[in-house]
Design a protein around this motif. Structure first.
Motif, PDB file in Angstrom:
ATOM      1  N   ASN A   1       1.180  -1.084  -0.110  1.00  0.00           N
ATOM      2  CA  ASN A   1      -0.028  -0.162   0.147  1.00  0.00           C
ATOM      3  C   ASN A   1       0.925   1.616  -0.079  1.00  0.00           C
ATOM      4  O   ASN A   1       1.695   1.012   0.519  1.00  0.00           O
ATOM      5  CB  ASN A   1      -0.918   0.200   1.395  1.00  0.00           C
ATOM      6  N   VAL A   2       0.786   2.287  -0.380  1.00  0.00           N
ATOM      7  CA  VAL A   2       0.582   3.192  -1.037  1.00  0.00           C
ATOM      8  C   VAL A   2      -0.075   4.408  -0.404  1.00  0.00           C
ATOM      9  O   VAL A   2      -0.975   4.851  -0.348  1.00  0.00           O
ATOM     10  CB  VAL A   2       1.231   3.820  -1.702  1.00  0.00           C
ATOM     11  N   TYR A   3       0.310   5.376   0.600  1.00  0.00           N
ATOM     12  CA  TYR A   3      -0.347   5.970   1.764  1.00  0.00           C
ATOM     13  C   TYR A   3       0.008   7.732   1.702  1.00  0.00           C
ATOM     14  O   TYR A   3       0.716   8.271   1.599  1.00  0.00           O
ATOM     15  CB  TYR A   3      -0.845   6.000   2.862  1.00  0.00           C
ATOM     16  N   GLU A   4      -1.032   8.887   1.044  1.00  0.00           N
ATOM     17  CA  GLU A   4      -0.157  10.355   1.210  1.00  0.00           C
ATOM     18  C   GLU A   4      -0.333  10.524   2.484  1.00  0.00           C
ATOM     19  O   GLU A   4      -0.760  11.641   3.022  1.00  0.00           O
ATOM     20  CB  GLU A   4      -1.484  10.959   0.574  1.00  0.00           C
ATOM     21  N   GLY A   5       1.181  10.336   3.467  1.00  0.00           N
ATOM     22  CA  GLY A   5       1.090  10.907   4.909  1.00  0.00           C
ATOM     23  C   GLY A   5       1.398  10.172   5.516  1.00  0.00           C
ATOM     24  O   GLY A   5       2.164   9.196   4.322  1.00  0.00           O
ATOM     25  N   ASP A   6       1.865   9.891   6.733  1.00  0.00           N
ATOM     26  CA  ASP A   6       2.802   9.352   7.365  1.00  0.00           C
ATOM     27  C   ASP A   6       2.548   8.073   7.957  1.00  0.00           C
ATOM     28  O   ASP A   6       2.667   7.950   8.890  1.00  0.00           O
ATOM     29  CB  ASP A   6       3.217   9.977   7.889  1.00  0.00           C
ATOM     30  N   SER A   7       1.237   7.519   7.949  1.00  0.00           N
ATOM     31  CA  SER A   7       0.209   6.884   8.446  1.00  0.00           C
ATOM     32  C   SER A   7      -1.221   5.997   7.833  1.00  0.00           C
ATOM     33  O   SER A   7      -0.881   6.394   7.209  1.00  0.00           O
ATOM     34  CB  SER A   7      -0.015   7.121   9.030  1.00  0.00           C
TER      35      SER A   7
END
Length: 497
Positions: free
Chosen positions: A177-183
């Motif tokens: 998974n890739v998330y736009e943020g730090d969590s």
């Protein structure tokens, strides 16, 4: 071990003598990744990595000095399975009496925990070699948190996967998974499970992206699972990447980087490479350029003048559709003139995608399917033919194939107007490839809708030519004159009846 961590001995309060040498030997079965943080060396100290088990000046992989001091430093990746790490502290402190230290997390064939990557440009992987596979349980994170130059701010991050393998097998699975943020609670940008198909390039907004690999391989090693990727941070004044951004899907869309507010450096060149494995049709809209800016398109993957398809240098709401074979290189060149540039592009190959608008006086359109290929399931697309200042439009279908099998079907509907609320000119959802007559739209626009159910048949789809000038007659087998953008120049084909 496959994963581990350690620190410099003096940094843990042991008071090891200055001027001494500390060494660590890595012997693993796969490539080695090292992530270093809390990096604080003295003025004449150095940290050196060698390929093999001996200090050999000809086999230095990388050397770090106090110039590299930072909370996080650039990771080291070695394809050698034997690596010697040597830390030399100088006895000549030159008035620098700090307590030197560093922490190292390493991975080889297996990842663990979270690491932070502060560079503006970088590459990393989960630690596994190609085809070597991974085993055990996973919950690994890589936080891409680039530090922008002084006075700048990171506004976006590009990610390109060069290898990606995920698996679902009985009780085993590997997921990325890739998330736009730090969590993981941040907005998810990408998810992949049970596939080794490489995605298009990803473009995240903001200053951080989190890449997470999780899962369990309870049934043993899962060959080819894992990933390797490149990333590129965007900030005010940065140039476009030195490579083409890959678009590998059968359908997709993309935007000019400066047009998304990333303030990419004027005068730099941005590139996109569409590799869909089938004939490609590209539609460009909201095309805004300044003096000496231009959009250039090539057949294939190289900027070769003999493979030039066409170029555009004037702003327009819609550009003529561009056609290519299996690959298309899109090159956007911006001059040093400070102008707000931008465009939006939709392409399809094997399948259509979204809503397409064309405003050329004459042209061609296709849903993107090729001979003996099934129209994709659960797909819905629209095409609006709206020539500039036209009072009528004629459409001649060269292919019009529909399909119906129980509750599954591919239907095509043609309307006189700008939407499905206009007058229905022709429709069909039964299994047939019979061509309709030439259709006339008296409103100056024609709207086409094509959609499918959960199962489809081969060859469903359409291909057409249209014209809005010349003779307005409904019984011509071909239009009197139409133009279509193909390789080298704009080709005019004339058929006399």
């Amino acid at each position: 071990y496959k994963v581990g961590s350690f620190g410099e001995l003096r940094g843990h309060g042991h008071g090891v003598q200055y001027g001494s040498k500390c060494m660590w030997q890595f012997t693993t079965t796969q490539m080695i990744h090292m992530f270093m943080n809390k990096f604080d060396l003295g003025r004449n100290d150095r940290l050196v990595f060698y390929s093999g088990s001996q200090e050999n000046a000809t086999r230095v992989i990388r050397e770090y000095t106090s110039n590299d001091n930072a909370m996080y430093v650039q990771p080291l990746v070695s394809e050698d399975h034997d690596v010697l790490m040597v830390f030399e502290t100088s006895s000549d402190r030159d008035g620098d009496n700090r307590s030197v230290s560093f922490d190292v997390d390493y991975e080889s064939g297996q990842c663990s925990g979270r690491v932070v990557l502060p560079d503006l440009v970088g590459e990393f992987s989960d630690g596994s070699d190609v085809s070597s596979g991974v085993s055990s349980d996973y919950d690994c994170e890589w936080l891409i948190e680039p530090v922008a130059p002084e006075g700048k701010k990171v506004t976006g991050i590009l990610v390109i996967f060069d290898r990606l393998g995920t698996t679902t097998y009985y009780s085993s699975y590997i997921e990325v998974n890739v998330y736009e943020g730090d969590s993981p609670s941040s907005q998810r940008l990408f998810n992949r499970r049970y596939s080794d198909i490489l995605p298009d390039y990803l473009e995240g907004s903001g200053a951080r992206l989190l890449v997470r690999l999780s899962g369990s391989s309870l049934n043993g090693g899962l060959s080819s699972s894992g990933f390797s990727l490149r990333y590129y941070a965007l900030y005010d004044g940065v140039a476009c990447p030195p490579y083409a951004l890959p678009l590998r899907s059968a359908t997709g869309s993309f935007n000019e980087l400066r047009g998304l507010g990333n303030h990419v450096k004027i005068g730099s060149t941005c590139r996109w490479l569409i590799t869909a494995g089938a004939p490609i049709t590209l539609y460009v809209s909201n095309f805004v350029v300044g003096v000496d800016d231009k959009l250039v398109l090539f057949e294939g993957s190289e900027e070769n003048s003999t493979k030039l398809i066409t170029s555009f240098e004037k702003s327009a709401k819609y550009l003529n559709p561009i056609h290519s074979e299996n690959e298309m290189l899109v090159v956007f060149e911006t001059s040093l003139f400070p102008y707000k540039t931008g465009f939006h592009a939709i392409y399809h190959a094997k399948s259509c995608s979204g809503d397409v608008v064309v405003d050329a006086r004459n042209g061609t359109l296709t849903d993107g399917t090729v001979v003996n290929q099934a129209f994709p399931t659960s797909t819905s697309c629209t095409f609006l033919i709206q020539p500039f200042n036209a009072t009528w439009v004629n459409v001649h279908f060269l292919k019009f194939a529909t399909y119906n099998y129980y509750s599954d079907r591919v239907g095509i509907y043609v309307y006189d107007g700008i939407s499905s609320s206009g007058k229905l000119l022709y429709s069909r959802s039964s299994t047939s490839s019979e061509l309709p007559p030439v259709l006339e739209g008296s409103s100056g626009s024609i709207f086409i809708s094509i959609s499918s159910g959960t199962s489809t048949g081969n060859n469903a789809g359409f291909e057409l030519v249209y014209w809005s000038d010349g003779k307005k007659v409904s019984d011509l087998p071909l239009p009197p004159k139409f133009t279509t953008t193909t390789r080298s120049t704009t080709t005019t084909t004339t058929t006399t009846t």
